[in-house]
Motif scaffolding. Structure first.
Motif, short mmCIF file in Angstrom:
data_model
loop_
_atom_site.label_atom_id
_atom_site.label_comp_id
_atom_site.label_asym_id
_atom_site.label_seq_id
_atom_site.Cartn_x
_atom_site.Cartn_y
_atom_site.Cartn_z
N VAL A 60 32.07 -35.25 6.31
CA VAL A 60 32.34 -35.60 4.92
C VAL A 60 33.79 -36.06 4.82
CG1 VAL A 60 32.43 -34.76 2.54
CG2 VAL A 60 30.68 -33.88 4.10
N ARG A 61 33.97 -37.34 4.54
CA ARG A 61 35.31 -37.92 4.38
C ARG A 61 36.19 -37.62 5.60
NH1 ARG A 61 36.12 -36.17 -2.01
NH2 ARG A 61 34.39 -37.44 -2.80
N GLY A 62 35.61 -37.83 6.76
CA GLY A 62 36.36 -37.69 8.00
C GLY A 62 36.46 -36.29 8.57
N ALA A 84 18.47 -32.64 3.82
CA ALA A 84 19.48 -33.04 4.79
C ALA A 84 19.65 -34.55 4.82
CB ALA A 84 19.10 -32.52 6.18
N LEU A 85 18.54 -35.28 4.77
CA LEU A 85 18.60 -36.74 4.76
C LEU A 85 19.33 -37.24 3.53
CD1 LEU A 85 17.77 -39.47 5.97
CD2 LEU A 85 15.58 -39.25 4.75
N ASP A 86 19.02 -36.66 2.38
CA ASP A 86 19.64 -37.06 1.12
C ASP A 86 21.15 -36.82 1.16
OD1 ASP A 86 19.74 -37.94 -1.57
OD2 ASP A 86 19.70 -35.87 -2.27
N LEU A 87 21.56 -35.65 1.69
CA LEU A 87 22.98 -35.31 1.71
C LEU A 87 23.75 -36.14 2.74
CD1 LEU A 87 22.78 -31.44 1.25
CD2 LEU A 87 23.21 -33.20 -0.46
N ARG A 88 23.09 -36.49 3.85
CA ARG A 88 23.76 -37.36 4.83
C ARG A 88 24.03 -38.73 4.23
NH1 ARG A 88 20.09 -35.12 8.73
NH2 ARG A 88 18.81 -37.01 8.59
N ARG A 89 23.10 -39.19 3.39
CA ARG A 89 23.31 -40.49 2.72
C ARG A 89 24.51 -40.43 1.78
NH1 ARG A 89 16.92 -41.31 1.32
NH2 ARG A 89 16.30 -42.35 3.27
N ILE A 90 24.63 -39.32 1.05
CA ILE A 90 25.77 -39.16 0.14
C ILE A 90 27.06 -39.16 0.92
CG2 ILE A 90 26.89 -37.56 -1.47
CD1 ILE A 90 24.11 -36.66 -2.34
N ASN A 96 30.85 -36.45 -1.84
CA ASN A 96 30.96 -35.08 -1.34
C ASN A 96 29.66 -34.35 -1.64
OD1 ASN A 96 31.56 -32.50 -0.56
ND2 ASN A 96 33.46 -32.34 -1.74
N PRO A 97 28.77 -34.21 -0.67
CA PRO A 97 27.47 -33.56 -0.93
C PRO A 97 27.60 -32.09 -1.30
CG PRO A 97 27.78 -33.95 1.42
CD PRO A 97 28.89 -34.67 0.72
#
Length: 428
Positions: A60-62, A84-90, A96-97
């Motif tokens: 997340v943001r590096g 998990a797939l949804d949050l990886r896309r975010i 920030n998931p």
């Protein structure tokens, strides 16, 4: 050297996370302690206590972050993969998931998981007074976990906590006070983490509890003679709360087991329901024989099933989640003020004793109460299945106002036998 000179296998390797699915539902239920990878950063984490939860490891943001996705008892493998797939896309889009998931996580993370986390953090660096450290979590394991343990922290209300504290408030006063204080600490942590948006349900309860010199009041129970009229009113509704309340009454079970009932726990003919050990207060698998009227409720629930939800009584706002405990209680009290859902079990027990003279071990087994030694309990659990089915058929007939149609005991017994045989014949 051009690309064609590379081996075929190397030219096909894709960059990015590997998301091959490695876990299956059976493994999730039985996995031992440790962290088990499913691929794509999704892990099943199993504690030594047996608590199991989902975790997503992503960037997340590096920065690498671990994001909880909830209890594996409440979130299925398929749901965890979807989240998990949804949050990886975010995360890939720069969002920030974790901000998005904190409140959602509170809807699936259980009281037991939060309590174990609080215990671990609270005593992480303390070496002395090991007895106190052990007692802190043991009191919750003994008194709180059987009732609150598998409930999502965001769904627990004061009524649930009173069900833990009230029975021991006067009989074990010092212990009750400690349990209440420790429950409050767990919810303070849950609120601080953002898992609850409605505040600590244990806050202020000490001031509203009765003096510890007074006797406890039992769950308010309805007079079983008034039950047919209530069931007649409930039968006019097909909303999920009414269906769940009717099924709870007809099976004489605790509301928690009913709220979390899943379709895959029933046999093909809807004649038996196998409740997993983790959903039972006794922590033992329990087989429930389904009466004719209880089966009718299930068939109606199937017709109104929302989006293929795995839950029999799912929340109208989120089909992946069970209805809240308050749904049945509020509905019941609109018809019979002051009566609790749990008190309906007492109504069944009184009816069984006064109107049927049913053997105590059969009636107690219907309520999933332990009877005799562990050996006797294991024997009775199988031996009394047919007897429990017959008693629940009679209870269904009483609840639905059919006893007048079969006033003669012999005629009634014959009808109960016919219905019992008919239920099992539906499997053929």
């Amino acid at each position: 050297m051009n690309g064609s000179s590379f081996p075929e296998s190397k030219r096909r390797v894709k960059s990015g996370p590997h998301v091959e699915k490695k876990l299956n539902a059976a493994f999730v239920r039985k996995a031992g302690p440790g962290r088990h990878a499913d691929g794509g950063g999704l892990y099943l984490k199993v504690d030594l206590s047996g608590a199991r939860r989902w975790m997503l490891r992503t960037v997340v943001r590096g920065r690498r972050r671990d994001i909880g996705l909830g209890s594996a008892n409440l979130v299925t493998l398929a749901e965890a993969r979807e989240k998990a797939l949804d949050l990886r896309r975010i995360a890939r889009s720069g969002g920030n998931p974790k901000v998005r998931t904190r409140e959602d996580e509170g809807k699936v993370i259980t009281f037991k998981e939060i309590a174990c986390l609080v215990h671990e953090r609270k005593f992480k660096d303390r070496k002395n007074n090991g007895k106190h450290i052990a007692q802190w979590i043991r009191t919750l394991e003994t008194y709180a976990f059987p009732i609150l343990g598998d409930l999502a922290v965001s769904e627990i209300n004061q009524d649930d906590i009173e069900a833990v504290i009230d029975p021991i408030w006067t009989t074990k006063a010092p212990t009750a006070s400690r349990v209440l204080q420790r429950i409050s600490v767990v919810f303070d942590f849950a609120c601080g983490r953002g898992y609850r948006t409605t505040g600590n349900p244990a806050a202020g309860m000490l001031g509203t509890m009765r003096p510890q010199g007074q006797k406890a009041k039992h769950f308010s129970a309805m007079d079983y003679h008034d039950l047919p009229e209530l069931m007649k009113r409930l039968s006019r509704q097909n909303v999920v709360g009414a269906l769940a309340l009717r099924f709870t009454i007809l099976t004489a079970l605790r509301s928690g087991s009913v709220r979390h009932a899943r379709w895959d726990q029933f046999d093909a003919g809807l004649t038996e329901w196998t409740i997993p050990a983790e959903m039972m207060k006794t922590r033992s698998e329990f087989i429930v024989p389904i009466s004719m009227h209880a089966r009718e409720v299930l068939l109606t629930a199937q017709i109104h099933r929302t989006n293929g939800s795995p839950l029999v009584f799912s929340s109208p706002s989120n089909p992946k989640k069970p209805i809240s405990d308050n749904t049945m209680r509020k509905l019941l009290q609109t018809y019979v003020p002051g009566v609790t859902v749990h008190g309906m079990r007492a109504a069944f027990r009184t009816w069984a004793r006064e109107d049927t003279a049913a053997p105590d071990d059969v009636a107690e087994m219907v309520l999933s109460h332990a009877v005799g030694s562990k050996t006797v309990q294991a024997y009775n659990r199988a031996k009394l299945l047919h007897e429990r089915h017959k008693l629940l058929e009679q209870w269904g007939m009483w609840a639905m106002g059919e006893f007048e149609l079969y006033a003669d005991p012999e005629t009634r017994a014959a009808e109960v036998g016919r219905r019992t045989i008919q239920m099992f014949a539906s499997l053929d």
